[in-house]
Design a protein around this motif. Sequence first.
Motif, PDB file in Angstrom:
ATOM      1  N   LYS A   1       4.452 -16.523  12.341  1.00 42.89           N
ATOM      2  CA  LYS A   1       3.483 -16.053  13.421  1.00 42.89           C
ATOM      3  C   LYS A   1       2.425 -16.985  13.542  1.00 42.89           C
ATOM      4  O   LYS A   1       1.784 -17.296  12.811  1.00 42.89           O
TER       5      LYS A   1
ATOM      6  N   GLU B   1      -2.367 -15.841  23.406  1.00 50.67           N
ATOM      7  CA  GLU B   1      -1.015 -16.024  23.077  1.00 50.67           C
ATOM      8  C   GLU B   1      -0.465 -15.989  21.811  1.00 50.67           C
ATOM      9  O   GLU B   1      -1.285 -16.301  20.765  1.00 50.67           O
TER      10      GLU B   1
ATOM     11  N   LYS C   1       2.545 -16.170  19.143  1.00 51.34           N
ATOM     12  CA  LYS C   1       4.343 -16.485  18.856  1.00 51.34           C
ATOM     13  C   LYS C   1       4.586 -16.137  17.800  1.00 51.34           C
ATOM     14  O   LYS C   1       4.060 -16.306  16.716  1.00 51.34           O
ATOM     15  N   GLU C   2       6.087 -15.317  17.798  1.00 49.77           N
ATOM     16  CA  GLU C   2       6.564 -14.900  16.161  1.00 49.77           C
ATOM     17  C   GLU C   2       8.019 -15.329  16.346  1.00 49.77           C
ATOM     18  O   GLU C   2       8.873 -15.075  17.295  1.00 49.77           O
ATOM     19  N   THR C   3       8.409 -16.083  15.299  1.00 44.46           N
ATOM     20  CA  THR C   3       9.898 -16.392  15.048  1.00 44.46           C
ATOM     21  C   THR C   3      10.193 -15.637  13.808  1.00 44.46           C
ATOM     22  O   THR C   3       9.483 -15.990  12.697  1.00 44.46           O
TER      23      THR C   3
ATOM     24  N   GLU D   1      12.974 -14.802  18.935  1.00 50.24           N
ATOM     25  CA  GLU D   1      11.653 -15.721  18.959  1.00 50.24           C
ATOM     26  C   GLU D   1      10.999 -14.799  20.186  1.00 50.24           C
ATOM     27  O   GLU D   1      11.832 -14.490  21.324  1.00 50.24           O
TER      28      GLU D   1
ATOM     29  N   VAL E   1       7.447 -14.590  22.471  1.00 55.90           N
ATOM     30  CA  VAL E   1       6.044 -15.183  22.886  1.00 55.90           C
ATOM     31  C   VAL E   1       5.403 -13.836  23.580  1.00 55.90           C
ATOM     32  O   VAL E   1       6.009 -13.032  24.772  1.00 55.90           O
ATOM     33  N   SER E   2       4.064 -13.538  23.283  1.00 55.98           N
ATOM     34  CA  SER E   2       3.624 -12.500  24.156  1.00 55.98           C
ATOM     35  C   SER E   2       1.941 -12.722  24.170  1.00 55.98           C
ATOM     36  O   SER E   2       1.559 -13.897  23.558  1.00 55.98           O
ATOM     37  N   SER E   3       1.361 -11.802  25.020  1.00 61.72           N
ATOM     38  CA  SER E   3      -0.057 -11.913  24.990  1.00 61.72           C
ATOM     39  C   SER E   3      -0.583 -10.546  24.713  1.00 61.72           C
ATOM     40  O   SER E   3       0.355  -9.591  24.063  1.00 61.72           O
TER      41      SER E   3
ATOM     42  N   GLU F   1      11.256 -13.246  25.191  1.00 60.22           N
ATOM     43  CA  GLU F   1      11.833 -12.887  23.872  1.00 60.22           C
ATOM     44  C   GLU F   1      13.471 -13.148  23.885  1.00 60.22           C
ATOM     45  O   GLU F   1      13.847 -13.157  24.896  1.00 60.22           O
TER      46      GLU F   1
END
Length: 245
Positions: free
Chosen positions: A96, A104, A106-108, A119, A121-123, A130
Motif C-alpha cells: 500500500k 492518492e 495505491k494498493e496492490t 491493483e 488506485v483511489s483518492s 481497479e
Amino acid sequence: MSRLLFLFLFLSQCIICLGQEVEYLNGFRYPIVDLNAYPAEFIKVTTQKNGVIQSFTYNLDTVKVEHSTVLTDENGEKISERILGYYPNGEMKFNKRIDYAKDEFKETNYYEDGSLKSEIVSSSIEILSETYYGVDGVVIDKPLIEDPEPKGGKKSWNDFLVANLQYPVEARSERAEGTVILAFDLDEEGAIVNPQVANPEQVHPALAAEALRILLIYPENWNPKKINGIPVPSEMKIPIRFKLS
C-alpha cells in the motif's frame, strides 16, 4: 532456547545496535504493557531519523508480518507512506502506498503463492482504477462484496445500544471515558464467535466489560459477509464510545 528468551535477545540486539523503540502488541495489533495480563503476540520495532519513520512488526517467531515507511516534513506532517504486509510463508500479501500531497492511494494485493491478485488506485473520495486477477493471472471481473452488518443495518444497532448500553457506575465516578474496540468473528450464518476487547489497556475495565456485555446480549445474528452472493466467514472490529455528558 524458549521463544520468549530468543525474542528478548533479538529485541535487545535491535535496541542496542539501532536505537530502536519496541512495542508489544496483542493479537489485534494494539499495544500492551502488562504482559502477564495480556500476552504479546506481535512485536513492533520503530526507528525515526531525518524525517523517515520505519516500523517493522514481527510475530513471536521473529517472522516479519508488516513493514511501514513514513516520510514526514519539517513539521512532522506525513508526506507519504508505504505499508508492506506478508504471509506466514514470507510472500508479500499487500503493498500500500499513500501520497498525502496528491491524495492518492495505491494498493496492490497478492495471492499466497506470490501471484498478483488486484491493483487499486483511489483518492479520498473515489476509486480511480481497479483491476482484479484470478490465481492463473487472467483478469477477472471485480468480486461483488457485501460487507457484514447487524440485522436492520446501523440504525437497528444504534437503537439497540441506546436501549441497552449503561454507563458503569465505577467508570462514571472516576470520570472515565473512551472508545472500546470490540473484535469478533462472524461465521457464514452471521453468528458472533469469540468476542473480545481488542484494546483492553486503552480503556477503563468497567467500560470494556460493559461493551462486551452488550455484544453478548445482542439477540440477532448479523448479515454475514458475502462474496459474489456466497456467505463467507469474516473478522470484525466495531467501536463502542463512552462519553460523559
